[in-house]
Design an enzyme around this catalytic site. Sequence first.
Site, PDB file in Angstrom:
ATOM      1  N   CYS A  82      -1.139   9.254   3.783  1.00  0.00           N
ATOM      2  CA  CYS A  82      -1.137   8.832   2.376  1.00  0.00           C
ATOM      3  C   CYS A  82      -2.416   9.308   1.700  1.00  0.00           C
ATOM      4  O   CYS A  82      -2.458   9.509   0.501  1.00  0.00           O
ATOM      5  CB  CYS A  82      -1.022   7.325   2.290  1.00  0.00           C
ATOM      6  SG  CYS A  82      -2.271   6.523   3.273  1.00  0.00           S
ATOM      7  N   GLU A  85       0.884  -1.169   0.000  1.00  0.00           N
ATOM      8  CA  GLU A  85       0.000   0.000   0.000  1.00  0.00           C
ATOM      9  C   GLU A  85       0.915   1.209   0.000  1.00  0.00           C
ATOM     10  O   GLU A  85       1.741   1.355   0.909  1.00  0.00           O
ATOM     11  CB  GLU A  85      -0.861   0.014   1.273  1.00  0.00           C
ATOM     12  CG  GLU A  85      -1.764  -1.195   1.442  1.00  0.00           C
ATOM     13  CD  GLU A  85      -2.893  -1.225   0.434  1.00  0.00           C
ATOM     14  OE1 GLU A  85      -3.328  -0.150  -0.010  1.00  0.00           O
ATOM     15  OE2 GLU A  85      -3.313  -2.331   0.071  1.00  0.00           O
TER      16      GLU A  85
HETATM   17  N1  NAD Z   1      -1.392   3.456   1.095  1.00  0.00           N
HETATM   18  C1  NAD Z   1      -1.295   3.417   2.410  1.00  0.00           C
HETATM   19  O1  NAD Z   1      -2.073   2.735   3.093  1.00  0.00           O
HETATM   20  C2  NAD Z   1      -0.230   4.227   3.110  1.00  0.00           C
HETATM   21  C3  NAD Z   1      -0.394   4.468   4.477  1.00  0.00           C
HETATM   22  C4  NAD Z   1       0.587   5.212   5.135  1.00  0.00           C
HETATM   23  C5  NAD Z   1       1.691   5.709   4.455  1.00  0.00           C
HETATM   24  N2  NAD Z   1       1.805   5.478   3.136  1.00  0.00           N
HETATM   25  C6  NAD Z   1       2.931   6.062   2.394  1.00  0.00           C
HETATM   26  O2  NAD Z   1       4.129   5.901   3.153  1.00  0.00           O
HETATM   27  C7  NAD Z   1       5.034   6.969   2.862  1.00  0.00           C
HETATM   28  C8  NAD Z   1       5.474   7.655   4.134  1.00  0.00           C
HETATM   29  O3  NAD Z   1       6.054   6.762   5.027  1.00  0.00           O
HETATM   30  P1  NAD Z   1       7.639   6.554   5.126  1.00  0.00           P
HETATM   31  O4  NAD Z   1       8.341   7.844   4.852  1.00  0.00           O
HETATM   32  O5  NAD Z   1       7.909   5.843   6.395  1.00  0.00           O
HETATM   33  O6  NAD Z   1       7.853   5.588   3.895  1.00  0.00           O
HETATM   34  P2  NAD Z   1       9.188   4.858   3.386  1.00  0.00           P
HETATM   35  O7  NAD Z   1       8.831   4.170   2.115  1.00  0.00           O
HETATM   36  O8  NAD Z   1      10.342   5.769   3.414  1.00  0.00           O
HETATM   37  O9  NAD Z   1       9.487   3.756   4.527  1.00  0.00           O
HETATM   38  C9  NAD Z   1       8.548   2.751   4.820  1.00  0.00           C
HETATM   39  C10 NAD Z   1       9.260   1.594   5.500  1.00  0.00           C
HETATM   40  O10 NAD Z   1      10.160   0.986   4.571  1.00  0.00           O
HETATM   41  C11 NAD Z   1      11.451   0.861   5.152  1.00  0.00           C
HETATM   42  N3  NAD Z   1      12.432   0.920   4.065  1.00  0.00           N
HETATM   43  C12 NAD Z   1      13.056   2.011   3.552  1.00  0.00           C
HETATM   44  N4  NAD Z   1      13.860   1.642   2.520  1.00  0.00           N
HETATM   45  C13 NAD Z   1      13.715   0.299   2.385  1.00  0.00           C
HETATM   46  C14 NAD Z   1      14.276  -0.670   1.500  1.00  0.00           C
HETATM   47  N5  NAD Z   1      15.122  -0.316   0.533  1.00  0.00           N
HETATM   48  N6  NAD Z   1      13.909  -1.970   1.637  1.00  0.00           N
HETATM   49  C15 NAD Z   1      13.027  -2.335   2.604  1.00  0.00           C
HETATM   50  N7  NAD Z   1      12.480  -1.467   3.482  1.00  0.00           N
HETATM   51  C16 NAD Z   1      12.809  -0.157   3.368  1.00  0.00           C
HETATM   52  C17 NAD Z   1      11.514   2.030   6.124  1.00  0.00           C
HETATM   53  O11 NAD Z   1      12.520   1.825   7.105  1.00  0.00           O
HETATM   54  C18 NAD Z   1      10.105   2.014   6.700  1.00  0.00           C
HETATM   55  O12 NAD Z   1       9.976   1.021   7.700  1.00  0.00           O
HETATM   56  C19 NAD Z   1       4.257   7.917   1.966  1.00  0.00           C
HETATM   57  O13 NAD Z   1       4.591   7.674   0.639  1.00  0.00           O
HETATM   58  C20 NAD Z   1       2.812   7.531   2.251  1.00  0.00           C
HETATM   59  O14 NAD Z   1       1.915   7.929   1.260  1.00  0.00           O
HETATM   60  C21 NAD Z   1       0.878   4.742   2.454  1.00  0.00           C
HETATM   61  N1  LIG Z   2      -6.573   5.544   7.095  1.00  0.00           N
HETATM   62  C1  LIG Z   2      -6.086   6.896   6.964  1.00  0.00           C
HETATM   63  C2  LIG Z   2      -4.827   6.999   6.157  1.00  0.00           C
HETATM   64  C3  LIG Z   2      -3.701   6.106   6.477  1.00  0.00           C
HETATM   65  C4  LIG Z   2      -2.492   6.470   5.672  1.00  0.00           C
HETATM   66  O1  LIG Z   2      -1.635   7.272   5.894  1.00  0.00           O
HETATM   67  C5  LIG Z   2      -7.119   7.745   6.243  1.00  0.00           C
HETATM   68  O2  LIG Z   2      -7.949   7.214   5.522  1.00  0.00           O
HETATM   69  O3  LIG Z   2      -7.047   8.955   6.342  1.00  0.00           O
END
Ligand code: NAD
Ligand code: A1AUG
Length: 514
Positions: A313, A279
Amino acid sequence: MSIDVNYATTRADAATSVAFESALESARNHNSGPLAHLIDGQQIETGEVFVRVNPAHPGEVVTEAHAADSALVAAAVSAAKRAQRQWRRTSTVARAQALRSAQAEFQDRLVEIAGILSAETGKSRLEALGEAKEVVDLVDTYTTQFEESGDFRKRMNTADPNEENTDLLRPYGVFAVIGPFNFPAALNVGMATAALLMGNAIVMKPSDKAPRSGATVTEILARHLPVGVVNLIHGGAATGKALTDASVDGIAFTGSAEIGWNMVRSLGDGAFGRPVLAEMGGKNVTVVSRHADLDAAAEGVARSAYGLSGQKCSACSRVVVEADVHDEFVTKLVERVNALRVSDPEDADAFMGPVIDANAVARFEEAVAGARAAGARIEAGGDRPDREGYFVNPTVISGLPIGHDLTRRELFLPFVTVSRVDSFDDAIDEANAVDYGLAAGVFSADNTEVEEFLDRIEAGVLYVNRRSGATTGAWPGIQSFCGWKSSGSSGKGGLGPWYLQGFAREQSRTLPIA
Ligand SMILES: NC(=O)c1ccc[n+]([C@@H]2O[C@H](COP(=O)([O-])OP(=O)(O)OC[C@H]3O[C@@H](n4cnc5c(N)ncnc54)[C@H](O)[C@@H]3O)[C@@H](O)[C@H]2O)c1
Ligand SMILES: N[C@@H](CCC=O)C(=O)O
């Protein structure tokens, strides 16, 4: 204490507020040495130590933790593999009971968890309490679905009276669970619960920006499940990479698109593919028609764009408005934005806390400079409050050329662009002109337009005329959270009815009738 908070709640009662303040203070002053990994039920204290600071007062260390190297990661995966052999044979009733028992502890410790979340991420109290409550509701939702699933086992037809045929879902084995910083309790618990219910064991790696949040919820899960089924390792990108390179059978990932899609590619590139339920990010749009209630639209956008400092996100980061109502909409949005309180989460009235770190502040400053260089108008914000910490002001930008990078790239900041278009049709084209497809909202009193939006918009989570949040606020069992296009790899979302099945593979069994 009964606490009923979600992401649309606008005030906590007095008793909850007092309890939260005490939990926040204790979490901020709790650092009693580096957090350990949890492997096969053992606390392992090895690996370089990293620190997490309080984003509202970066001079204060909130958490320290050891980072796992690849040998420790391999040990965690092996422990999970051993434990999974028994866990997959554990009855579905017993699996559900174990998760129900963890759910009760999450409920009992809800305010404590909210304090830890706020201390590490800078979330306001309502966001932190909302996330802690989401943890409880996630476990409840998935466990109820699991209990009602009939064991994910179906009796099939038969072509031979001497045979009986069964179709069932079976676990893959060991899932790596890798979560982001912004919802380090809810998202980690959600991914883990689904994997565990379906009979997998897990190795959890929480974000290195919220290690105590991740550790607290993972250790609760571990306490209610057999030893070795839930393992925990700490670290940043290098530890995450070591985990995805290890011999796991699948990955549940929530985080940025770049990292998630690299995982999908790398796990697809072997003798056989392994599932990556990823996600990812968003560049979530709100479409405002000339037939919209502009007050509702401005409020819905302000709540979605600036809650959790734009670090959801699902956050609304661009608004596409029909030309006739553009200026009026901007005026109404700016009024609301200027009234938002940016402050330390210990302040009961804080709507926005700090952003996560110095990199996010630098990204904010770069984005504002980019907007200025493109000749855009800074309608609100664009600067930082005069205080210590990673604070930035909620920002509204108008007048960027259509197609400008700042209207296409996820910034993950309280930074919103407003674009003017000539028609509702053009608005949908512009809304779809990004690689992401997570959440989208529309404001219009015209049903034909709403139908047009629902039919054409390329996103998985849609909201119509939603004042409490134009694009945010999905809740377990109420809205599924499914990313389309680059926002999701599986076509199915967390929180919803089709998520559990992604953690298992189908098997058909034909047996002779004895
Ligand atoms: N779609 C969803 O449900 C959802 C929900 C929350 C956040 N997000 C997204 O997450 C991002 C923000 O969170 P973030 O800054 O922690 O994200 P990120 O992608 O930088 O990190 C996410 C996780 O991946 C790990 N990671 C980093 N590099 C890696 C690699 N090369 N291999 C394996 N693991 C690795 C990090 O340590 C962390 O635990 C935004 O893009 C946001 O939109 C999506
Ligand atoms: N569940 C939260 C988003 C989680 C992701 O960052 C929302 O719908 O606002």
